[in-house]
Motif scaffolding. Structure first.
Motif, PDB file in Angstrom:
ATOM      1  N   GLY B   1      95.167  77.697  50.463  1.00 40.88           N
ATOM      2  CA  GLY B   1      96.275  76.881  50.948  1.00 40.88           C
ATOM      3  C   GLY B   1      96.128  75.455  50.504  1.00 40.88           C
ATOM      4  O   GLY B   1      95.312  75.123  49.633  1.00 40.88           O
ATOM      5  N   ALA B   2      96.877  74.570  51.087  1.00 45.29           N
ATOM      6  CA  ALA B   2      96.867  73.170  50.701  1.00 45.29           C
ATOM      7  C   ALA B   2      95.530  72.548  51.075  1.00 45.29           C
ATOM      8  O   ALA B   2      94.791  73.054  51.906  1.00 45.29           O
ATOM      9  CB  ALA B   2      98.006  72.437  51.389  1.00 45.29           C
ATOM     10  N   GLY B   3      95.239  71.421  50.449  1.00 43.61           N
ATOM     11  CA  GLY B   3      94.014  70.705  50.749  1.00 43.61           C
ATOM     12  C   GLY B   3      94.144  69.895  52.016  1.00 43.61           C
ATOM     13  O   GLY B   3      95.113  70.007  52.764  1.00 43.61           O
ATOM     14  N   VAL B   4      93.156  69.046  52.235  1.00 40.52           N
ATOM     15  CA  VAL B   4      93.160  68.149  53.386  1.00 40.52           C
ATOM     16  C   VAL B   4      94.165  67.031  53.120  1.00 40.52           C
ATOM     17  O   VAL B   4      94.160  66.432  52.040  1.00 40.52           O
ATOM     18  CB  VAL B   4      91.760  67.561  53.615  1.00 40.52           C
ATOM     19  CG1 VAL B   4      91.789  66.584  54.789  1.00 40.52           C
ATOM     20  CG2 VAL B   4      90.745  68.671  53.851  1.00 40.52           C
ATOM     21  N   CYS B  23      94.773  63.328  60.336  1.00 40.30           N
ATOM     22  CA  CYS B  23      94.145  64.210  59.350  1.00 40.30           C
ATOM     23  C   CYS B  23      94.582  65.649  59.605  1.00 40.30           C
ATOM     24  O   CYS B  23      94.461  66.143  60.732  1.00 40.30           O
ATOM     25  CB  CYS B  23      92.627  64.105  59.441  1.00 40.30           C
ATOM     26  SG  CYS B  23      91.743  65.314  58.413  1.00 40.30           S
ATOM     27  N   ASP B  24      95.058  66.307  58.561  1.00 35.71           N
ATOM     28  CA  ASP B  24      95.380  67.733  58.609  1.00 35.71           C
ATOM     29  C   ASP B  24      94.358  68.474  57.754  1.00 35.71           C
ATOM     30  O   ASP B  24      94.397  68.372  56.524  1.00 35.71           O
ATOM     31  CB  ASP B  24      96.780  68.000  58.075  1.00 35.71           C
ATOM     32  CG  ASP B  24      97.850  67.650  59.072  1.00 35.71           C
ATOM     33  OD1 ASP B  24      98.277  66.482  59.085  1.00 35.71           O
ATOM     34  OD2 ASP B  24      98.222  68.541  59.848  1.00 35.71           O
ATOM     35  N   PRO B  25      93.460  69.212  58.371  1.00 34.85           N
ATOM     36  CA  PRO B  25      92.415  69.882  57.599  1.00 34.85           C
ATOM     37  C   PRO B  25      92.954  71.132  56.902  1.00 34.85           C
ATOM     38  O   PRO B  25      94.097  71.534  57.120  1.00 34.85           O
ATOM     39  CB  PRO B  25      91.398  70.270  58.665  1.00 34.85           C
ATOM     40  CG  PRO B  25      92.247  70.522  59.876  1.00 34.85           C
ATOM     41  CD  PRO B  25      93.352  69.497  59.801  1.00 34.85           C
ATOM     42  N   ILE B  26      92.121  71.722  56.096  1.00 39.12           N
ATOM     43  CA  ILE B  26      92.470  72.993  55.481  1.00 39.12           C
ATOM     44  C   ILE B  26      92.551  74.048  56.580  1.00 39.12           C
ATOM     45  O   ILE B  26      91.676  74.113  57.463  1.00 39.12           O
ATOM     46  CB  ILE B  26      91.432  73.378  54.412  1.00 39.12           C
ATOM     47  CG1 ILE B  26      91.514  72.389  53.242  1.00 39.12           C
ATOM     48  CG2 ILE B  26      91.644  74.804  53.930  1.00 39.12           C
ATOM     49  CD1 ILE B  26      90.427  72.567  52.207  1.00 39.12           C
ATOM     50  N   GLY B  71      94.170  72.097  68.896  1.00 39.30           N
ATOM     51  CA  GLY B  71      94.533  73.348  68.248  1.00 39.30           C
ATOM     52  C   GLY B  71      93.648  73.714  67.085  1.00 39.30           C
ATOM     53  O   GLY B  71      94.043  74.483  66.210  1.00 39.30           O
ATOM     54  N   GLU B  72      92.414  73.170  67.091  1.00 39.80           N
ATOM     55  CA  GLU B  72      91.486  73.383  65.979  1.00 39.80           C
ATOM     56  C   GLU B  72      92.172  73.084  64.657  1.00 39.80           C
ATOM     57  O   GLU B  72      91.905  73.693  63.626  1.00 39.80           O
ATOM     58  CB  GLU B  72      90.939  74.805  65.989  1.00 39.80           C
ATOM     59  CG  GLU B  72      90.107  75.088  67.209  1.00 39.80           C
ATOM     60  CD  GLU B  72      89.225  76.325  67.071  1.00 39.80           C
ATOM     61  OE1 GLU B  72      89.244  76.955  65.992  1.00 39.80           O
ATOM     62  OE2 GLU B  72      88.523  76.642  68.031  1.00 39.80           O
ATOM     63  N   SER B  73      93.028  72.067  64.703  1.00 35.35           N
ATOM     64  CA  SER B  73      93.760  71.696  63.495  1.00 35.35           C
ATOM     65  C   SER B  73      93.768  70.181  63.346  1.00 35.35           C
ATOM     66  O   SER B  73      92.745  69.579  63.087  1.00 35.35           O
ATOM     67  CB  SER B  73      95.174  72.276  63.533  1.00 35.35           C
ATOM     68  OG  SER B  73      95.874  71.932  62.368  1.00 35.35           O
ATOM     69  N   VAL B  74      94.898  69.597  63.611  1.00 40.39           N
ATOM     70  CA  VAL B  74      95.103  68.171  63.358  1.00 40.39           C
ATOM     71  C   VAL B  74      94.139  67.319  64.177  1.00 40.39           C
ATOM     72  O   VAL B  74      93.841  67.614  65.339  1.00 40.39           O
ATOM     73  CB  VAL B  74      96.556  67.790  63.715  1.00 40.39           C
ATOM     74  CG1 VAL B  74      96.756  66.292  63.647  1.00 40.39           C
ATOM     75  CG2 VAL B  74      97.523  68.513  62.801  1.00 40.39           C
ATOM     76  N   SER B  75      93.683  66.251  63.553  1.00 37.67           N
ATOM     77  CA  SER B  75      92.849  65.276  64.251  1.00 37.67           C
ATOM     78  C   SER B  75      93.452  63.894  64.077  1.00 37.67           C
ATOM     79  O   SER B  75      94.055  63.586  63.040  1.00 37.67           O
ATOM     80  CB  SER B  75      91.430  65.290  63.700  1.00 37.67           C
ATOM     81  OG  SER B  75      90.635  64.279  64.297  1.00 37.67           O
ATOM     82  N   SER B  94      87.012  68.417  55.842  1.00 37.48           N
ATOM     83  CA  SER B  94      86.850  69.615  56.655  1.00 37.48           C
ATOM     84  C   SER B  94      85.978  70.609  55.910  1.00 37.48           C
ATOM     85  O   SER B  94      85.815  70.533  54.686  1.00 37.48           O
ATOM     86  CB  SER B  94      88.203  70.244  57.009  1.00 37.48           C
ATOM     87  OG  SER B  94      88.846  70.803  55.870  1.00 37.48           O
ATOM     88  N   SER B  95      85.372  71.500  56.660  1.00 35.88           N
ATOM     89  CA  SER B  95      84.583  72.572  56.060  1.00 35.88           C
ATOM     90  C   SER B  95      84.794  73.837  56.869  1.00 35.88           C
ATOM     91  O   SER B  95      85.146  73.781  58.046  1.00 35.88           O
ATOM     92  CB  SER B  95      83.102  72.207  55.987  1.00 35.88           C
ATOM     93  OG  SER B  95      82.539  72.012  57.260  1.00 35.88           O
ATOM     94  N   LEU B  96      84.533  74.954  56.231  1.00 32.03           N
ATOM     95  CA  LEU B  96      84.795  76.238  56.872  1.00 32.03           C
ATOM     96  C   LEU B  96      83.997  76.366  58.166  1.00 32.03           C
ATOM     97  O   LEU B  96      84.513  76.759  59.198  1.00 32.03           O
ATOM     98  CB  LEU B  96      84.435  77.363  55.898  1.00 32.03           C
ATOM     99  CG  LEU B  96      84.872  78.769  56.287  1.00 32.03           C
ATOM    100  CD1 LEU B  96      86.384  78.830  56.451  1.00 32.03           C
ATOM    101  CD2 LEU B  96      84.429  79.773  55.223  1.00 32.03           C
ATOM    102  N   VAL B  97      82.725  76.037  58.053  1.00 31.50           N
ATOM    103  CA  VAL B  97      81.865  76.014  59.223  1.00 31.50           C
ATOM    104  C   VAL B  97      81.078  74.709  59.217  1.00 31.50           C
ATOM    105  O   VAL B  97      81.088  73.972  58.230  1.00 31.50           O
ATOM    106  CB  VAL B  97      80.882  77.221  59.254  1.00 31.50           C
ATOM    107  CG1 VAL B  97      81.655  78.510  59.442  1.00 31.50           C
ATOM    108  CG2 VAL B  97      80.034  77.255  58.001  1.00 31.50           C
ATOM    109  N   LEU B  98      80.370  74.449  60.319  1.00 30.84           N
ATOM    110  CA  LEU B  98      79.714  73.165  60.465  1.00 30.84           C
ATOM    111  C   LEU B  98      78.435  73.063  59.647  1.00 30.84           C
ATOM    112  O   LEU B  98      78.092  72.013  59.144  1.00 30.84           O
ATOM    113  CB  LEU B  98      79.393  72.914  61.942  1.00 30.84           C
ATOM    114  CG  LEU B  98      78.673  71.616  62.269  1.00 30.84           C
ATOM    115  CD1 LEU B  98      79.522  70.413  61.883  1.00 30.84           C
ATOM    116  CD2 LEU B  98      78.336  71.555  63.752  1.00 30.84           C
ATOM    117  N   ARG B  99      77.748  74.145  59.468  1.00 23.58           N
ATOM    118  CA  ARG B  99      76.361  74.095  59.029  1.00 23.58           C
ATOM    119  C   ARG B  99      76.188  73.675  57.571  1.00 23.58           C
ATOM    120  O   ARG B  99      75.938  74.480  56.694  1.00 23.58           O
ATOM    121  CB  ARG B  99      75.710  75.463  59.248  1.00 23.58           C
ATOM    122  CG  ARG B  99      74.213  75.453  59.055  1.00 23.58           C
ATOM    123  CD  ARG B  99      73.501  74.859  60.240  1.00 23.58           C
ATOM    124  NE  ARG B  99      72.062  74.746  59.986  1.00 23.58           N
ATOM    125  CZ  ARG B  99      71.291  73.864  60.583  1.00 23.58           C
ATOM    126  NH1 ARG B  99      71.787  73.052  61.477  1.00 23.58           N
ATOM    127  NH2 ARG B  99      70.010  73.808  60.300  1.00 23.58           N
TER     128      ARG B  99
END
Lengths: 112, 114
Positions: B1-4, B23-26, B71-75, B94-99
């Motif tokens: 999908g679109a980028g950040v 900020c709108d993350p992936i 919503g685990e989305s926009v910040s 943004s990243s898929l997961v934190l680690r």
């Protein structure tokens, strides 16, 4: 601090030459990443090398990692004017929560 | 999908005013990060979100800075009573997961406080 520290701060070369940038850090890491930034905008991920890897290639990029010396190098071969940018290393610590810690960057200028 | 994506691209404000950066993350990325970059400097880490939660706010420069994510989305990153030293580029990633995974950056918001 686990911060990556790049060296040199600035590098000026001619097109066709190779560019080498170094990064040192202080703690144990999960991985080390290199990013590129053009004109003070968003960073673009270039390559990730894990702590159990010693060398990685991607196109004209070659990254080495020496965990005993806590250092990494990024080599750009046959540089082009379009490679002009700032390059940052970022380390992912092996302990604690794992955000990335970025260095201050190396500014690379490639002249035609 | 679109980028950040980040908005606005540029913001000029007067000292003392509040600003809100978005900020709108992936889509699907659970981790979101805010950084500040002063002219010619490296990245200064501000805060991260895992889902909608920000476990560690110690990177925020002062209590004038706050951030939230829904919503685990926009910040949004809010700076109250802006000061001239707040002038910088604010970068979101943004990243898929934190680690410690690859972070994908937005183009940044360039803030100038007059």
């Amino acid at each position: 601090s686990q911060q990556g520290e790049e060296d040199p701060q600035a590098l000026s070369i001619q097109e066709g030459e190779n560019a080498t940038m170094n990064c040192s850090y202080k703690t144990s890491i999960n991985n080390l990443q290199w990013y590129r930034q053009n004109s003070g905008r968003g960073l673009v991920h270039l390559i990730l090398i894990r702590s159990n890897e010693r060398e990685k290639h991607s196109g004209r990029l070659r990254v080495t990692l020496d965990t005993s010396k806590k250092s990494s190098s990024l080599l750009i071969t046959a540089s082009r004017a379009a490679d002009t940018a700032s390059y940052f290393c970022a380390v992912s610590s092996a302990s604690g929560y794992s955000t990335l810690t970025f260095g201050k960057g190396t500014m690379l200028l490639v002249s035609p | 999908g679109a980028g950040v994506s980040q908005s606005p691209s540029n913001k000029v404000t007067e000292k003392g005013k509040d600003v809100e950066l978005r900020c709108d993350p992936i889509s699907g990325h659970t981790a979101l990060y805010w950084y500040r970059q002063r002219l010619g400097q490296g990245l200064e880490f501000l805060i991260y979100f895992q889902g909608n939660s920000a476990p560690d706010k110690s990177g925020l420069p002062s209590d004038r800075f706050s951030a939230e994510r829904t919503g685990e989305s926009v910040s949004t990153l809010t700076i109250q009573r802006t000061q001239q030293e707040d002038s910088a580029v604010y970068l979101c990633a943004s990243s898929l997961v934190l680690r410690g995974e690859t972070q994908y950056f937005g183009p940044g918001t360039r803030l100038l406080v007059l």
